[in-house]
Design a protein around this motif. Structure first.
Motif, short mmCIF file in Angstrom:
data_model
loop_
_atom_site.label_atom_id
_atom_site.label_comp_id
_atom_site.label_asym_id
_atom_site.label_seq_id
_atom_site.Cartn_x
_atom_site.Cartn_y
_atom_site.Cartn_z
N UNK A 196 -0.47 8.19 13.13
CA UNK A 196 -0.15 7.84 14.51
C UNK A 196 0.89 6.72 14.55
N UNK A 197 0.75 5.74 13.67
CA UNK A 197 1.76 4.68 13.59
C UNK A 197 3.12 5.28 13.29
N UNK A 198 3.17 6.19 12.34
CA UNK A 198 4.43 6.83 11.97
C UNK A 198 5.02 7.57 13.15
N UNK A 199 4.18 8.27 13.88
CA UNK A 199 4.65 9.01 15.04
C UNK A 199 5.20 8.08 16.12
N UNK A 200 4.50 6.98 16.38
CA UNK A 200 4.95 6.03 17.40
C UNK A 200 6.26 5.37 16.99
N UNK A 201 6.43 5.10 15.72
CA UNK A 201 7.67 4.49 15.25
C UNK A 201 8.87 5.37 15.53
N UNK A 202 8.69 6.68 15.46
CA UNK A 202 9.82 7.59 15.67
C UNK A 202 10.25 7.64 17.14
N UNK A 203 9.53 6.96 18.02
CA UNK A 203 9.96 6.86 19.42
C UNK A 203 11.16 5.92 19.56
N UNK A 204 11.37 5.05 18.58
CA UNK A 204 12.49 4.12 18.65
C UNK A 204 13.81 4.83 18.34
N UNK A 241 10.82 5.68 9.64
CA UNK A 241 9.39 5.34 9.72
C UNK A 241 8.81 5.17 8.32
N UNK A 242 9.22 6.04 7.40
CA UNK A 242 8.74 5.92 6.01
C UNK A 242 9.20 4.60 5.39
N UNK A 243 10.46 4.24 5.63
CA UNK A 243 10.98 2.98 5.08
C UNK A 243 10.17 1.81 5.61
N UNK A 244 9.92 1.79 6.91
CA UNK A 244 9.14 0.70 7.51
C UNK A 244 7.75 0.64 6.90
N UNK A 245 7.08 1.78 6.79
CA UNK A 245 5.70 1.80 6.31
C UNK A 245 5.59 1.45 4.83
N UNK A 246 6.59 1.85 4.04
CA UNK A 246 6.57 1.47 2.62
C UNK A 246 6.51 -0.05 2.46
#
Length: 222
Positions: free
Chosen positions: A130-138, A146-151
């Motif tokens: 869900x975090x990954x999905x919400x990040x892609x709203x930006x 989103x993967x870069x941020x979460x890594x």
């Protein structure tokens, strides 16, 4: 020598030679606080473009040096100020489009989550997908961003650790490491070193011949 021992040698070489996170390179003192989390989002946005990581990091440093360290300061900066900062970092192919996206990104973060990415995490209930999905709203943050941020954020967001995306797992295979999250997580030993290992693997995957150099260095260390 067991497979685990040889894998540890490879990981040791990767961490020693290439194990600096992109946040560290950009001068971000990552913490679970609004400002550094926002700076990581900006960095992930810049790293998402088809441009070298060195240029993306340089552009992030220029934006931060220009005072764009929070969503409000990013929004208050003029479009031209942002373009100029990106240009100083040689982020020229995408400077105008990215300046617009950064302004829109700051607007969304302020309007929806009061400028605090921790609120996005809370909205997700701590669920990584869900975090990954919400990040892609930006604007500018797709699945890659989103993967870069979460890594990188897994160092301060234990809810998402361990986080290893397909690009990291594929890169692990190129240097002879397991392509599975469990074994790699165990080899890293901590969320911080897992973020460092992920950054190292991405760097190696982008540089021709480096994977062979890493494997050779690991063999010579035994």
């Amino acid at each position: 020598m067991t497979r685990t021992d040889s894998d540890k040698d490879v990981v040791g070489v990767l961490l020693d030679r290439y194990g600096r996170t992109y946040a560290e390179e950009a001068g971000i003192r990552l913490a679970d606080k609004p400002s550094p989390l926002y700076q990581l989002l900006v960095l992930a946005t810049l790293l998402s473009a088809r441009i070298s990581s060195e240029i993306a990091v340089a552009a992030a440093r220029e934006l931060f040096a220009a005072g764009c360290r929070t969503p409000r300061s990013m929004r208050e900066a003029s479009w031209q100020d942002r373009v100029d900062a990106l240009g100083r970092g040689h982020y020229r192919r995408y400077d105008e489009r990215t300046s617009t996206m950064l302004g829109e990104e700051a607007d969304l973060l302020i309007d929806r989550w009061a400028g605090d990415l921790r609120r996005l995490r809370e909205e997700s209930g701590g669920d990584t997908r869900r975090i990954r999905s919400l990040l892609t709203a930006f604007p500018g943050i797709g699945p890659t961003g989103a993967d870069i941020f979460l890594r990188e954020v897994q160092v301060v967001w234990p809810q998402v650790a361990p986080y290893l995306d397909d690009r990291v797992l594929d890169a692990a295979g190129r240097v002879g490491l397991p392509r599975q999250s469990g074994p790699l997580t165990k080899l890293a030993g901590s969320a911080r070193d897992l973020a460092r290992l992920s950054a190292a693997l991405i760097r190696v995957s982008h540089r021709k011949g480096t994977a062979d150099e890493v494997k050779a260095a690991a063999r010579s260390s035994r």
